[in-house]
Write an enzyme that holds these catalytic residues in place. Sequence first.
Site, PDB file in Angstrom:
ATOM      1  N   LEU A 153       0.816  -1.213   0.000  1.00 19.37           N
ATOM      2  CA  LEU A 153       0.000   0.000   0.000  1.00 19.37           C
ATOM      3  C   LEU A 153       0.849   1.262   0.000  1.00 19.37           C
ATOM      4  CD1 LEU A 153      -2.724  -1.016   2.629  1.00 19.37           C
ATOM      5  CD2 LEU A 153      -2.974  -0.943   0.144  1.00 19.37           C
ATOM      6  N   GLY A 189       7.343   4.287   4.011  1.00 13.32           N
ATOM      7  CA  GLY A 189       7.726   5.539   4.633  1.00 13.32           C
ATOM      8  C   GLY A 189       8.907   5.358   5.551  1.00 13.32           C
ATOM      9  N   PHE A 218       9.138   4.669   8.653  1.00  9.95           N
ATOM     10  CA  PHE A 218       9.088   3.597   9.642  1.00  9.95           C
ATOM     11  C   PHE A 218       9.016   2.213   9.016  1.00  9.95           C
ATOM     12  CE2 PHE A 218       7.404   6.299  13.329  1.00  9.95           C
ATOM     13  CZ  PHE A 218       8.669   6.337  13.909  1.00  9.95           C
ATOM     14  N   LYS A 245       1.832  -2.952   9.043  1.00  7.67           N
ATOM     15  CA  LYS A 245       3.033  -2.125   8.960  1.00  7.67           C
ATOM     16  C   LYS A 245       4.228  -2.995   9.329  1.00  7.67           C
ATOM     17  CE  LYS A 245       2.995   2.185  10.223  1.00  7.67           C
ATOM     18  NZ  LYS A 245       3.405   2.856   8.960  1.00  7.67           N
ATOM     19  N   ASP A 260       4.183  13.859  12.926  1.00 12.54           N
ATOM     20  CA  ASP A 260       4.116  13.882  11.458  1.00 12.54           C
ATOM     21  C   ASP A 260       2.666  14.014  11.005  1.00 12.54           C
ATOM     22  OD1 ASP A 260       5.116  13.981   8.921  1.00 12.54           O
ATOM     23  OD2 ASP A 260       5.407  11.825   8.701  1.00 12.54           O
TER      24      ASP A 260
END
Length: 616
Positions: free
Chosen positions: A295, A298, A300, A317, A416
């Site tokens: 998807l 970034g 992290f 994630k 962020d």
Amino acid sequence: MAARRRLLLLLVLLLCRLAAVLPTSEVEALQGFMAGFAGGNAAFQSWDASAPNPCTWFHVTCGPGNQVIRLDLGNQSLSGELKPDIWQLQALQSLELYGNSISGKIPSELGRLASLQTLDLYLNNFTGEIPNELGNLSKLSNLRLNNNSLSGAIPMSLTTIQNLEVLDLSHNNLSGIIPTNGSFSHFTPISFSNNPRTFANSSDSPSNNSGAAVPSGRSSASSIGTIAGGAAAGAAMLFAAPIVLFAWWWRRKPHDQFFDLLEEETPEVHLGQLRRFTLRELQVATDNFSQTNLLGRGGFGKVYKGRLLDGSLIAIKRLNEDRIGTGERQFLMEVEIISMAVHQNLLRLQGYCMTPTERLLVYPYMENKSLETRLRECSDSQQPLDWPTRRKIALGSARGISYLHEGCDPKIIHRDVKAANILLDEKLEAVVGDFGLARIMDYKVSHVVTGVMGTLGHIPMEYLTAGRTSDKTDVFGYGIMLFELISGKRGFDLVGLANEENARVHDWVKKLLEEDRLEVLIDPNLLEIYNGGEQGVREEMRLLVQIALLCTQESAPSRPRMSTVVTMLEDGIAEHWDAWQRKTIVQASLQGGQGVSEARNDSVANLPPDTLSGPR
């Protein structure tokens, strides 16, 4: 036929009567609730007793049938007592009174709110015992009573609430045994911490440490024999005690650790009711983390779409390798704290996976993806976001960030805030995401971090130059996000437009507002209703721009708190805007008319990319 008409008319009259009665009774209940608090509080300004329906009042949300389903009065400076009248709101699902100065006892009548799912009374001054009647709330999933002065035992009735997912009773004066049965079997010690008079089981009870009385009526010899026998037994126990204690500790060790660090193959471990997935489950769900399920990526890590065996969709994630160096205990502590950040405008952590080489976080999948996607990558089958939806997103995201700052303990800084991290659910409600591994904010003060995390165009100068972060860092990012919401452009693109006029984004937008040229900023998809003068829309857009300007001031202390931003979005901005205008005039006179260009040093356009993290 005439009889049928009369019957139909009677039914219509009956329904009208019922519709009139329900709101009236709820108005009376809310008036009784309000009477418990000190008068003059701004939170109740719109609570008009003569109104037939409370659904138009601030901080009140209604559902089908115009029945009140939510009271959101967190961080409203309320003082006084919680009156029992509130039990009459039988459709109430969420009662949020956190972060006030409410005192007195928690009314036992709350146990009659059969529809209640969330009860947030933390960070107040409640005293007395936790009502046993709260165990009657069978639908309750979130119960947070932490940071009060509650005393007495923890009611065993709470363990029977099968839907209970989030529990926080910490920082009180509770005493006695901490239950471990029923729904409480899922919770870790963090839910009960800082209650000095509580203990894990009956063997730890202070009563077990008291000495036994010597029976009377015995002869002197018997007494001496008893003493001698006791001494011998005591000596034996002295030698045996270490062995017994070691055996006891070894047997109980997996249960008494703060976090149970089982092997990856044992998924039954839970933090609260947080699910621990096996790596195999997530590999199957994502087709072994295939590119087709990717998807995004970034700073992290990468995010994958997955489908579990039961058909439910998830977002996974997969953290970068530099995060895997985090110790197991530290990682689980972060997961535990973040999992307790539960709010309708925050992305709910669903589970995690931890192996010697992997750290993964599992979230619900958001079908409408992010605000950034809907603003700039809208598919042919999707309509551009209309103005009412954007306004709703602005308020929802503000509520979510405000909860991170003032509703969590310890508080959390996102660091962020941007359109890409504002996700949209099936109803296009804002859900703030990617705060999962944000630094934990100290309870009282801000702190300095070693590396700047954030996205170009969203970072305030005090964070960029000194690494000093606070809740005002997020306020700045939220202000830039509002500019994104209004313009449809990325923060980086706005920086470029402002640089063309040798100014910061803040000063450039302020100039557009003063010169009545906001059409330069506004998304082309909104220009028609802006220029067409649709009732109230033009003023609402200007209002949102004003709030964004207050949030993006160069001076961090001058920026409003997120709870204040929520109030401005709900109640208006006039007072804050006028005060800022006066302050700006005074500063301009003191500076002797120095040009706007001096503020250019706040721009981050010329910084090398390696000083910033990528999008998360």
